[in-house]
Design an enzyme around this catalytic site. Structure first.
Site, short mmCIF file in Angstrom:
data_model
loop_
_atom_site.label_atom_id
_atom_site.label_comp_id
_atom_site.label_asym_id
_atom_site.label_seq_id
_atom_site.Cartn_x
_atom_site.Cartn_y
_atom_site.Cartn_z
N LYS A 52 0.88 -1.31 0.07
CA LYS A 52 -0.07 0.00 0.19
C LYS A 52 0.81 1.38 -0.02
CE LYS A 52 -3.93 2.40 2.34
NZ LYS A 52 -3.25 3.64 1.66
N ASP B 2 1.70 5.21 0.00
CA ASP B 2 1.42 6.34 0.50
C ASP B 2 1.71 7.67 -0.02
OD1 ASP B 2 0.04 8.02 2.53
OD2 ASP B 2 1.32 7.87 4.07
N GLU C 136 2.97 1.14 5.20
CA GLU C 136 1.39 1.58 5.58
C GLU C 136 0.65 0.33 5.74
OE1 GLU C 136 -1.73 5.03 4.76
OE2 GLU C 136 -0.75 4.51 3.17
#
Length: 348
Positions: free
Chosen positions: A61, A63, A203
């Protein structure tokens, strides 16, 4: 020298990415489809734990800023999630896109700034590149990580399953370094992958169903599982600092509640003196006489502000109040970040 970012690919072979499959020369010649001017993005649904099974694909993921990279014979366009043209904000990515040698394509991905451990750093993206005062700088340090291919060589791929779209994407991006790099799929047990991501300070992970088409909105085909819960909130005012009369002690925040707004608490950490001065100057231009949202008995020296910008903080607990929140930065209006919805959290 440019390096390839593989934050979830250590020496452990269980987590090693599989090589890209060779292109099938027997693929049929499909009729040409008109190229969309914009595609509403597919959004990931927040879950507390990842699913298991061969039907799901896993990625880091990132960011940063969600972007769509449009490559056309007449040039390159970089479009934000909200539909704004930010090509001028990412010159290095635009230049790299022109060198991919593609005729027509739409790549869905995330623009980030990486730290020394190849982790995306949202604060660095804002401070060293896009942020600035007024957000008018361009970013030469950003890297674009495509994770989906929506249109390619005259063909609309949104109706194809994810595994087909990824196959084509990997064909021309595998091995790429520099301003455009493939967001690689990682393999292994989903729980172990999440734990590894969290231990590395990432994240979280994104989980996608391999057999689903590309559907705009939050349909549940994509899931996000976070290590540190963070969301976007609306700033509705601030409390003055008790130390510096021109500073900010805390920001008051609101989330969506259906078609209305609900106060969710405040954040008083994460911003330095420079951040506080910029926030104070910005918010003072937006003062109103009455709070935009009832603040449930806050101190009377609040400066309410009706502001159309979100900031990144940790999510709410069941009492509908933020707990251990930390400020990460202001998002641009054009980014169209989804503001936290209290109604959805209460249902889920």
């Amino acid at each position: 020298m440019s390096r390839r970012a593989k934050p979830l690919l250590p020496d452990d072979q269980v987590l090693k990415s599989k090589p890209a499959r060779p292109r099938d020369p027997a693929q049929p010649n499909l009729p040409f489809d008109p190229m969309p001017t914009r595609v509403e993005p597919c959004l990931a649904l927040l879950k507390t734990a990842p699913p298991k099974g061969a039907d799901w694909a896993f990625e880091v993921k990132w960011d940063g800023y969600r972007l769509a990279l449009h490559i056309e014979p007449k040039g390159v366009r970089i479009i934000t999630r909200g539909g704004h043209d930010w090509t001028h904000r990412f010159p290095a990515i635009a230049a790299a896109a022109k060198n991919l040698g593609l005729g027509t394509a739409i790549l869905d991905g995330e623009a980030v700034v990486l730290d020394e451990q190849s982790r995306s750093d949202f604060g660095a993206l804002l401070q060293r590149s896009l942020g600035g005062r007024g957000g008018k700088r361009s970013s030469a340090a950003s890297v674009f990580f495509p994770f989906d291919l929506l249109y390619f060589d005259g063909h609309d791929l949104k109706g194809a399953e994810l595994s087909v779209r990824r196959h084509l994407l990997e064909d021309f991006l595998d091995g790429a370094i520099g301003a455009i790099q493939l967001s690689e799929e990682v393999h292994g047990d989903s729980t172990a992958l999440l734990a590894h991501a969290c231990s590395m300070g990432l994240e979280g992970i994104i989980v996608k169903h391999r057999d689903r088409p590309y559907r705009s909105g939050r349909a549940g085909d994509w899931l996000k599982i976070k290590c540190v819960q963070s969301e976007s909130f609306m700033i509705i005012g601030y409390e003055q600092s008790t130390v510096a009369c021109s500073g900010i002690g805390s920001l008051l925040l609101a989330g969506r509640k259906g078609h209305d707004w609900a106060y969710v608490g405040s954040v008083g950490t994460g911003f330095n003196t420079k951040n506080a001065e910029y926030l104070r100057a910005t918010l003072d231009k937006l003062k109103t006489k009455q709070p935009a949202v009832p603040t449930q008995g806050q101190e009377p020296d609040l400066c309410p502000a009706d502001i159309d910008r979100g900031n990144r903080v940790s999510w709410m607990d069941r009492r509908r109040q933020l707990r251990h929140a930390s400020y990460k930065g202001l998002r641009e209006v054009q980014d169209n970040a989804a503001v936290f919805d209290v109604s959805e959290r209460l249902v889920g």
